[in-house]
Design an enzyme around this catalytic site. Structure first.
Site, mmCIF file in Angstrom:
data_model
loop_
_atom_site.group_PDB
_atom_site.id
_atom_site.type_symbol
_atom_site.label_atom_id
_atom_site.label_comp_id
_atom_site.label_asym_id
_atom_site.label_seq_id
_atom_site.Cartn_x
_atom_site.Cartn_y
_atom_site.Cartn_z
ATOM 1 C CG ASN A 9 -1.864 1.149 1.373
ATOM 2 O OD1 ASN A 9 -1.655 1.914 0.569
ATOM 3 N ND2 ASN A 9 -2.433 1.396 2.543
ATOM 4 C CD1 TRP A 10 3.691 0.988 -2.920
ATOM 5 C CD2 TRP A 10 3.745 2.187 -4.780
ATOM 6 N NE1 TRP A 10 4.410 0.312 -3.854
ATOM 7 C CE2 TRP A 10 4.738 1.075 -4.690
ATOM 8 C CE3 TRP A 10 3.712 3.314 -5.835
ATOM 9 C CZ2 TRP A 10 5.095 0.764 -6.039
ATOM 10 C CZ3 TRP A 10 4.260 2.939 -7.062
ATOM 11 C CH2 TRP A 10 5.283 1.718 -7.034
ATOM 12 C CE LYS A 11 -0.184 3.604 4.806
ATOM 13 N NZ LYS A 11 -0.121 3.434 6.073
ATOM 14 C CG HIS A 93 -5.681 2.154 5.335
ATOM 15 N ND1 HIS A 93 -5.427 2.957 6.290
ATOM 16 C CD2 HIS A 93 -4.792 1.087 5.122
ATOM 17 C CE1 HIS A 93 -4.169 2.794 6.544
ATOM 18 N NE2 HIS A 93 -3.620 1.514 5.883
ATOM 19 C CD GLU A 95 -3.118 5.777 6.758
ATOM 20 O OE1 GLU A 95 -3.014 5.574 5.562
ATOM 21 O OE2 GLU A 95 -1.960 5.201 7.145
ATOM 22 C CD GLU A 165 -3.414 -2.117 7.640
ATOM 23 O OE1 GLU A 165 -1.868 -2.312 7.149
ATOM 24 O OE2 GLU A 165 -3.791 -0.994 7.380
ATOM 25 N N GLY A 171 3.029 2.680 10.760
ATOM 26 C CA GLY A 171 3.780 3.850 10.634
ATOM 27 C C GLY A 171 4.747 4.218 11.548
ATOM 28 C CB SER A 210 5.586 -0.973 12.006
ATOM 29 O OG SER A 210 5.285 0.118 11.997
ATOM 30 N N GLY A 231 3.104 -0.829 4.298
ATOM 31 C CA GLY A 231 2.906 0.658 3.824
ATOM 32 C C GLY A 231 4.405 0.993 3.467
ATOM 33 N N GLY A 232 5.072 1.514 4.561
ATOM 34 C CA GLY A 232 6.536 2.323 4.211
ATOM 35 C C GLY A 232 7.318 1.479 3.469
HETATM 36 P P1 13P Z 1 3.341 0.907 7.571
HETATM 37 O O1 13P Z 1 3.735 -0.563 7.066
HETATM 38 O O2 13P Z 1 4.112 2.057 7.092
HETATM 39 O O3 13P Z 1 3.302 0.689 9.220
HETATM 40 O O4 13P Z 1 1.563 0.911 6.962
HETATM 41 C C1 13P Z 1 0.737 0.070 7.055
HETATM 42 C C2 13P Z 1 -0.433 0.282 6.610
HETATM 43 O O5 13P Z 1 -0.958 1.161 6.815
HETATM 44 C C3 13P Z 1 -0.577 -0.491 5.154
HETATM 45 O O6 13P Z 1 -1.937 -0.322 4.959
#
Ligand code: 13P
Length: 260
Positions: A9-11, A93, A95, A165, A171, A210, A231-232
């Protein structure tokens, strides 16, 4: 057999340049199991298609509208995602729940739209730190899952993946501990079974929060984990490949392939 998958997930990160650097490095590594799924920003789906079509890499969108079409400025519909070859859509998600006010009902409507247009929904659930500290983690998860379990039958659940999650792990660089992940995954399977006997053992469950190369193998060690939503670390070619390779090792591909 539960599907195994690793989802990036590149967000709201990345660029055309990242697409051009990332995909050539992934093509020879990606296998059919675990599936490698990249969810770039919607504007970069076309570039993704250019690189990933005809390969084993799959792609998806990070959010969709619950409506198929209409005067909804800025939204993207499931039929549009389908037309671009998206096999997956991330839905609900944390967010989107926190910053865009998405409710459990809206998330269920979005899952329904995905299923109607043959896209697998990756529905996200997870508690905040305050909820965990107040001892409410399981009741929050139950609330987030209940409507999905009520609304969708066993056939529909073949096209729904649940991503756990915990908001407090996203993050932060601090993944949940394997015991915490295992405990929640077992809870989700039992809760699903109580609503729909047999579903608990057949649903695919991802962990997100993470996930990094140094903890990936620990995350995958729970037998209830079928993959990760990353994510990251998915924005860096080497980290992403290291996590994917950890998944390949952990999921004992030989036995999976024999069973297929
Ligand atoms: P991180 O891997 O950056 O913690 O993000 C997780 C996430 O929200 C994936 O959807």
């Amino acid at each position: 057999m539960r599907r195994k998958l690793l989802v990036a997930n590149w967000k709201m990160n990345g660029s055309l340049d990242l697409c051009r650097r990332m995909f050539p490095a992934l093509i020879d590594v990606a296998r059919t199991q675990p599936e490698m799924v990249i969810c770039p920003p919607t504007l970069h789906i076309a570039e993704t298609v250019r690189h990933a079509s005809g390969t084993r890499i799959r792609w998806g969108v990070q959010n969709v509208s619950e409506k198929a079409a209409g005067a909804l400025t800025g939204e993207v519909s499931v039929p549009m995602a389908h037309e671009m070859g998206c096999a997956y859509a991330i839905v609900g998600h944390s967010e989107r729940r926190a910053f865009f006010g998405e409710s459990d009902e809206l998330v269920a409507d979005k899952v329904q739209a995905c299923l109607f247009h043959h896209i697998t929904a990756i529905a996200c659930v997870g508690e905040t730190l305050a909820e965990r500290q107040a001892g409410q983690a399981f009741s929050v998860l139950a609330r987030q899952l209940r409507l999905l379990l009520e609304r969708f039958d066993d056939e529909a659940w073949r096209h729904i993946v649940i991503a756990y999650e915990p908001v407090w792990a996203i993050g932060t660089g601090e993944s949940a501990q394997p015991e915490q992940i295992g405990q929640v995954m077992r809870f989700i399977r039992h809760f699903a079974d109580a609503a729909r006997p047999g579903l608990g053992q057949s649903m695919s469950l991802l962990y997100g929060g993470s996930v990094r190369p140094d903890c990936a193998e620990h995350v995958f060690q729970s037998e209830d984990v079928d993959g990760a939503l990353v994510g990251g670390a998915s924005l860096d070619v080497e980290s992403w490949l290291a996590i994917y390779q950890a998944a390949c090792r952990s999921f004992d591909l030989d036995s999976l392939q024999q069973a297929a």
